[in-house]
Design an enzyme around this catalytic site. Structure first.
Site, PDB file in Angstrom:
ATOM      1  N   GLU A  54      18.991  24.871 -38.842  1.00 24.76           N
ATOM      2  CA  GLU A  54      19.784  25.846 -39.590  1.00 24.76           C
ATOM      3  C   GLU A  54      19.641  25.656 -41.103  1.00 24.76           C
ATOM      4  OE1 GLU A  54      21.184  28.492 -38.526  1.00 24.76           O
ATOM      5  OE2 GLU A  54      20.829  28.059 -36.418  1.00 24.76           O
TER       6      GLU A  54
ATOM      7  N   GLU B 190      17.414  35.081 -40.203  1.00 21.60           N
ATOM      8  CA  GLU B 190      16.868  35.245 -38.861  1.00 21.60           C
ATOM      9  C   GLU B 190      15.343  35.367 -38.892  1.00 21.60           C
ATOM     10  OE1 GLU B 190      18.648  34.600 -36.421  1.00 21.60           O
ATOM     11  OE2 GLU B 190      20.533  34.613 -37.557  1.00 21.60           O
TER      12      GLU B 190
ATOM     13  N   HIS C  25      13.806  31.995 -38.979  1.00 25.56           N
ATOM     14  CA  HIS C  25      13.649  31.386 -37.657  1.00 25.56           C
ATOM     15  C   HIS C  25      12.372  31.869 -36.979  1.00 25.56           C
ATOM     16  CE1 HIS C  25      17.248  29.058 -37.352  1.00 25.56           C
ATOM     17  NE2 HIS C  25      18.070  30.082 -37.464  1.00 25.56           N
TER      18      HIS C  25
END
Length: 317
Positions: free
Chosen positions: A204, A133, A136
Site C-alpha cells: 500500500e 489503483e 497496483h
C-alpha cells in the site's frame, strides 16, 4: 516483476497447503487427495478468471465512455500518464466510498470504483484514488491480491461448511475427531488471513507513492484517504465487502467496519501513517519545485480534513 511473481507463488503454495491440511483433518489421506485436486482446480481457475469472479462478487458493472464519460475519461488520462493500456472500468453500487483494481496483468486489468466514491469525493481526490489503483496494476500487485481474495474465500467457505456440519452432528468420524475439525474450521481462515496481510500491508505504501507520481498530487490522495477512512469509521458500510471479508485487502481502505483484533492484524497499514508519508512526499516535491498535477487546483489548499473519532487505527482498518 519477479518479486511479485515470487509472492504469488508463495501465496498459492501456502493457501494450497492450508486447504490440503483442512482436507487431511476431515478425511485423512482421502481428504488430503481430494483437497489437493480441488486446490489445483481453484488455482487454475483463479489465475485465469479470478478478476471476473471478484467483480461479480461485488456486483460491479462495466461502464463505457457513454455510461460514465467523466470517470472513463479520467481513467484513460491517468493510464496514459502511467504508461499503461486502458483498463476496463467498473462501478459498484455502494454508498461507501472505496475502490479496487484487479486483473492478472496490465493487459487484462480492471479498475472498480463505488458510487459513493464519486458522490462524496472531489474530482482531484477521485483522481488520486484511481491513480493509486493504477499503481497496483503497474506493480502487478493485482494478480496476487485477486488470487488471495479468491482462494481465501474458498478456505473460509470450506471452514463454514465444517462448522455447519458440526452443528448437525457431522464430521464425528473425521481424522482427529471433532476437536481437530473444530480447530481446523477456526484456525484455517485465520491462517489464510495472515498470509494475505503479510503481502498486503507493504504494497500500500508503494502504491501510494507511485499513485501520487501518476496523478502528480500527493495531497489529493492523502485527502481522499482521510475522507474514505472517516466514512468507514462513521458507519458507512459495504454489505458485499462485509459478506466477503477475504476481499477486504483489495480495497484502497479496508471496507470492513468490525472491531476486535489488534491492529497488528489489520489488512492495511495505518491510514494516519500513509497520510504522513504522502505529506512528506508533497513537501519534498514542493522544495524541489516538482509539479505536473493531473487535475490543477481550482482554489488554494485549506489543508487535509481531520480524522474523525480516535486517531488510533482500529483492528479492521
Amino acid at each position: 516483476m519477479p518479486s511479485n511473481f515470487l509472492k504469488t507463488g508463495v501465496l498459492l503454495l501456502t493457501l494450497t497447503g492450508i486447504f490440503m491440511g483442512m482436507g487431511a483433518v476431515v478425511g485423512g489421506q482421502t481428504g488430503l487427495l481430494v483437497a489437493f485436486v480441488a486446490a489445483l482446480g481453484v488455482n487454475l481457475f483463479t489465475f485465469w478468471k479470478s478478476d471476473k469472479l471478484v467483480l461479480r462478487m461485488h456486483g460491479a458493472q462495466e461502464v463505457d465512455s457513454a455510461a460514465a464519460p467523466e470517470l472513463h475519461q479520467m481513467v484513460h488520462g491517468l493510464a496514459q500518464r502511467a504508461g499503461l493500456p486502458m483498463p476496463r472500468v467498473y462501478l459498484m453500487n455502494s454508498a461507501q466510498p472505496n475502490a479496487f483494481a484487479t486483473g492478472r496483468n496490465p493487459a487484462n486489468s480492471a479498475v472498480c470504483a463505488s458510487t459513493g466514491l464519486l458522490d462524496m469525493l472531489s474530482p482531484r481526490e477521485v483522481a488520486g484514488v484511481l491513480a493509486h489503483e493504477l499503481a497496483h496494476i503497474k506493480n502487478r500487485d493485482t494478480l496476487t491480491m485477486t488470487i488471495a481474495a479468491s482462494i481465501g474465500g474458498a478456505i473460509s467457505m470450506f471452514a463454514n461448511m465444517l462448522q455447519f456440519g458440526m452443528l448437525f452432528g457431522g464430521n464425528r468420524n473425521a481424522r482427529g475427531g471433532m476437536v481437530a475439525t473444530l480447530l481446523t474450521a477456526l484456525v484455517a481462515p485465520f491462517a489464510a488471513m495472515l498470509v494475505q496481510m503479510a503481502i498486503s500491508r507493504s504494497r500500500e505504501y508503494q502504491a501510494d507513492r507511485i499513485g501520487a507520481e501518476i496523478s502528480g498530487d500527493p495531497l489529493a490522495l492523502a485527502s481522499a484517504l482521510v475522507n474514505i477512512q472517516n466514512a468507514v469509521r462513521g458507519g458507512i458500510s459495504s454489505p458485499t465487502a462485509e459478506s466477503i471479508p477475504a476481499s477486504a485487502h483489495m480495497f484502497i481502505i479496508n471496507p470492513l467496519t468490525g472491531r476486535g483484533v489488534d491492529s497488528l492484524f489489520s489488512t492495511h497499514p495505518s491510514t494516519e501513517n500513509r497520510v504522513a508519508e504522502l505529506e512528506k512526499l508533497a513537501q519534498e516535491w514542493e522544495q524541489s519545485g516538482r509539479g505536473g498535477s493531473f487535475l490543477p487546483r481550482t482554489a488554494p489548499s485549506r489543508g487535509l480534513p481531520p480524522f474523525a473519532g480516535s486517531s488510533k487505527s482500529g483492528p479492521w482498518g
